[in-house]
Design an enzyme around this catalytic site. Structure first.
Site, short mmCIF file in Angstrom:
data_model
loop_
_atom_site.label_atom_id
_atom_site.label_comp_id
_atom_site.label_asym_id
_atom_site.label_seq_id
_atom_site.Cartn_x
_atom_site.Cartn_y
_atom_site.Cartn_z
CE LYS A 238 -3.65 2.38 2.57
NZ LYS A 238 -4.44 2.43 3.80
CE1 TYR B 81 7.85 0.56 -5.47
CE2 TYR B 81 5.73 0.22 -6.57
CZ TYR B 81 7.10 0.41 -6.64
OH TYR B 81 7.72 0.49 -7.85
CE LYS C 1 24.72 -22.78 -22.95
NZ LYS C 1 23.35 -22.56 -23.43
#
Length: 663
Positions: A33, A35, A122
């Site tokens: 919230k 953010y 990889k």
């Protein structure tokens, strides 16, 4: 305006830091919230002022459609890697490196350090090359292309939330990474996609080469970085130093990095990675072995195509293409009729694959699968291989048609949603045999010595047409069957009789309620404490049980609405089956209410046994490590969950410590 501009700079720096904490470190310092409030403020200020910084998090949205891809010339060449697929080729490469090092040290006063390799995974995705200017701002992201010229995919790469838009650095650099799609992102995307993705690699590559950047964003890609290909700053002396630099600058990196000096050590790492490969939530196709010392690398040099100082050790493929020969329809214990693909035999990862799952007709249509077409087949551990999509459609390919009648008993099939069902539960052999086997299984009624072969014999030769009929079997009846002597017959009779006294959770599980496994059965038993109360339970009561949502609750209610099922239960009770519930005293132990993850093989417990043990102690057993995990119980050859626990600082215990804690 000046104050608003300053506030924009503050918000951009703060939001980028918070995004790094959330997506890369998995350690958020503010709530979602908080953010969102800061992000919304930034969007508003950018609209008001027209000031949009190139590294603003609002530039990750990807709400544009490009007209074409532009070419980008890399500042330094992106080399391909030479490949080895066996230890002989690996040893030959290592010996060549040793020869160069020994020759140099014999002829020069300043000696090279002992040969050391850095091992990394990889990744099987799409290579990206990210260029940052002297202010540390991401100015270009490009594909590998020819190695010298790629395509500008900056807008697409910006949608990857873990890729930093700005770093603390004062020199131009190019950082190489691999864009990947996680299994979770793949599954979420395919749930709503009109055209489902065929595999994770295609999902990542297709996203980055899509001119519709909004579509790229929808695929929720991730990335790992592993190399600085061009650097106008202080040169690196070792690959280890380079990797530390990459990590310090906030680039997402995989946890797995190992040092090796011999082929034997590399071989151990190969075995380890192959063991944990299927536990990863992304795909890899091998490991990369690179010389650590940069000056040694320069001496080893390059071939026309590859650096001599690095090698990719490739694993056997887990995906291949083959021809779909036909479709076989099978009946499960619930009566569901499902399609299985019959394939032209193909070797995948050392296993010959002849059959693969097709899920249902809806899945078949979405993937465009037809008889006679070449298809992508994916194999994952011991799970039945699955057809992921069509590789090549032949002109004479035939549509797959769902059957109208049961392939075993001939009864007319009923369609429910995307599935087809045979409702002949009394005399459809596959249904009854599988139901009886499930009923007698270890986690259900635990009837020892009860196999599918035995269930087939009972169905075919003793006319056992319902589960209650099991409790009517006589010893003399069994002795008429093939491979049944007096002792075996008596053992089965004793096991059936013993099963009458069963705990409530096992009895609930034995009924085969759709979407209800052993854990949910245990939770239901603890909540309702009697079979009668469970049968009478309403929707609101059921969804109060931990981990039970709308779908499971509805499944339970619908199951107990069926009169035939209720009659069968009453019959079992009248034949002496007595499900009991004992309240467990689990208050006084250290694991009660804790979340525990198990990784590796244990000496004293199988996976199911340790799960049962922990749950009996009141612990919640989770399959993934997070900051909410209380303990990670580690056995022999632990997987990536161990590394994750170390990274997050979660308490790690071994089997001996677990037993000591119990005491």
């Amino acid at each position: 305006m000046e104050n608003k501009g300053q506030r924009i700079h503050e918000l951009v720096d703060e939001l980028n830091r918070l995004a790094y904490e959330y997506y890369t470190l998995d350690n958020p310092s503010v709530s979602d919230k908080e953010y969102d409030e800061k992000y919304d403020e930034l969007v508003r200020l950018e609209k008001e002022t027209g000031i949009v910084l190139p590294y603003s998090p609002t530039q990750r949205v990807g709400d544009v459609i490009l007209s074409q891809f532009k070419k980008y010339t890399h500042k330094a060449k992106l080399w391909s890697l030479g490949k080895a697929q066996n230890l002989g080729e690996l040893r030959e490469w290592h010996n060549k490196n040793m020869k160069v090092v020994d020759e140099y040290n014999r002829t020069h006063d300043k000696k090279l350090p002992p040969l050391k390799y850095i091992i990394t995974k990889k990744f099987d995705g799409l290579t990206i090359n990210c260029t940052y200017n002297e202010d540390g701002i991401l100015v270009t992201a490009a594909t590998r292309g020819t190695g010298e010229v790629g395509e500008d995919i900056t807008a697409q790469v910006k949608t990857i939330k873990t890729v930093p838009l700005k770093i603390e650095n004062d020199a131009v650099i190019e950082v190489h990474g691999e864009a990947i799609m996680t299994k979770e992102a793949f599954e979420e995307y395919n749930k709503v996609a009109e055209v489902p993705l065929k595999n994770l690699r295609n999902g990542a590559a297709g996203a980055l080469r899509n001119l519709n950047v909004k579509e790229t964003a929808r695929r929720n890609l991730s990335a790992f970085f592993y190399d600085v290909g061009y650097n106008e700053g202080t040169p690196f002396k070792t690959y280890t130093e380079m990797l530390n630099f990459i990590k310090e600058k906030g680039f997402p990196m995989d946890d797995y990095i190992r040092e090796c000096t011999t082929v034997e050590e590399i071989e151990r790492e190969i075995k380890y990675i192959e063991e944990i490969r299927e536990d990863l939530n992304y795909e890899i196709d091998g490991i990369v072995i690179a010389v650590d010392d940069i000056f040694t690398r320069q001496l080893l040099g390059y071939t026309v195509k590859f650096p001599k100082w690095a090698l990719a050790y490739k694993f056997e493929a887990q995906e291949a293409t083959t021809k779909l020969l036909d479709v076989e329809w099978n009946v499960g214990r619930s009566g569901r009729v499902t399609p299985t693909a019959l394939l032209e035999p193909i070797d995948i990862g050392g296993v010959t694959v002849k059959r693969a799952t097709l899920n249902n007709m809806d899945d078949i249509k979405r993937k465009g699968v037809k008889i006679g077409s070449r298809v992508f087949v994916r194999r994952s551990n011991d799970v039945i291989p699955e057809i992921m999509g069509v590789a090549e459609e032949k002109e004479d390919a035939q549509e797959i048609v769902a059957p109208k009648v049961c392939p075993y008993c001939g009864s007319e099939l009923v369609q429910e949603g995307v599935h087809y069902f045979c409702e002949n539960t009394l005399s459809c052999k596959p249904q009854l045999v599988k139901s009886i086997v499930h009923f007698g299984s270890r986690e259900a009624m635990n009837i020892a010595g009860f196999s599918e072969k035995t269930a087939e014999q009972l169905f075919e030769q003793l006319d056992i047409k319902s589960i209650p009929d099991l409790y009517r079997i006589k010893k003399e009846d069994l002795m008429r069957l093939e491979r049944f002597g007096e002792k075996k017959a008596q053992n089965l009779i004793d096991a059936i009789e013993k099963s009458k006294n069963c705990d409530l959770a096992s009895f609930i599980y034995s009924l085969g309620i759709p979407n209800v496994g052993k854990k949910t059965s245990t939770d239901l038993a603890k909540k309702f404490k009697s079979l009668h109360r469970l049968i009478e339970a309403g929707f609101e009561e059921l969804i109060l049980v931990e981990d039970i949502g709308d779908i499971v609750a509805k499944s339970i209610i619908e199951f107990f609405k069926d009169k035939k099922i209720l009659d069968s239960i009453e019959e079992l009770l009248s034949l002496g089956v007595k499900p009991y519930f004992e309240e467990e005293n689990i208050e006084d132990n250290i694991f009660n209410g804790k979340t525990v993850v198990v990784t590796g093989s244990l000496e004293s417990f199988t996976r199911s046994e340790i799960k049962e043990k922990l749950e009996s102690l009141g612990a919640k057993v989770s399959s993934s490590v997070s900051r909410k995990t209380d303990y990670v119980l580690v056995g022999k050859d632990p997987g990536s969950k161990y590394d994750k626990a170390v990274q997050l600082g979660v308490k790690i215990i071994n089997e001996d410590e677990f037993k000591q804690m119990l005491n």
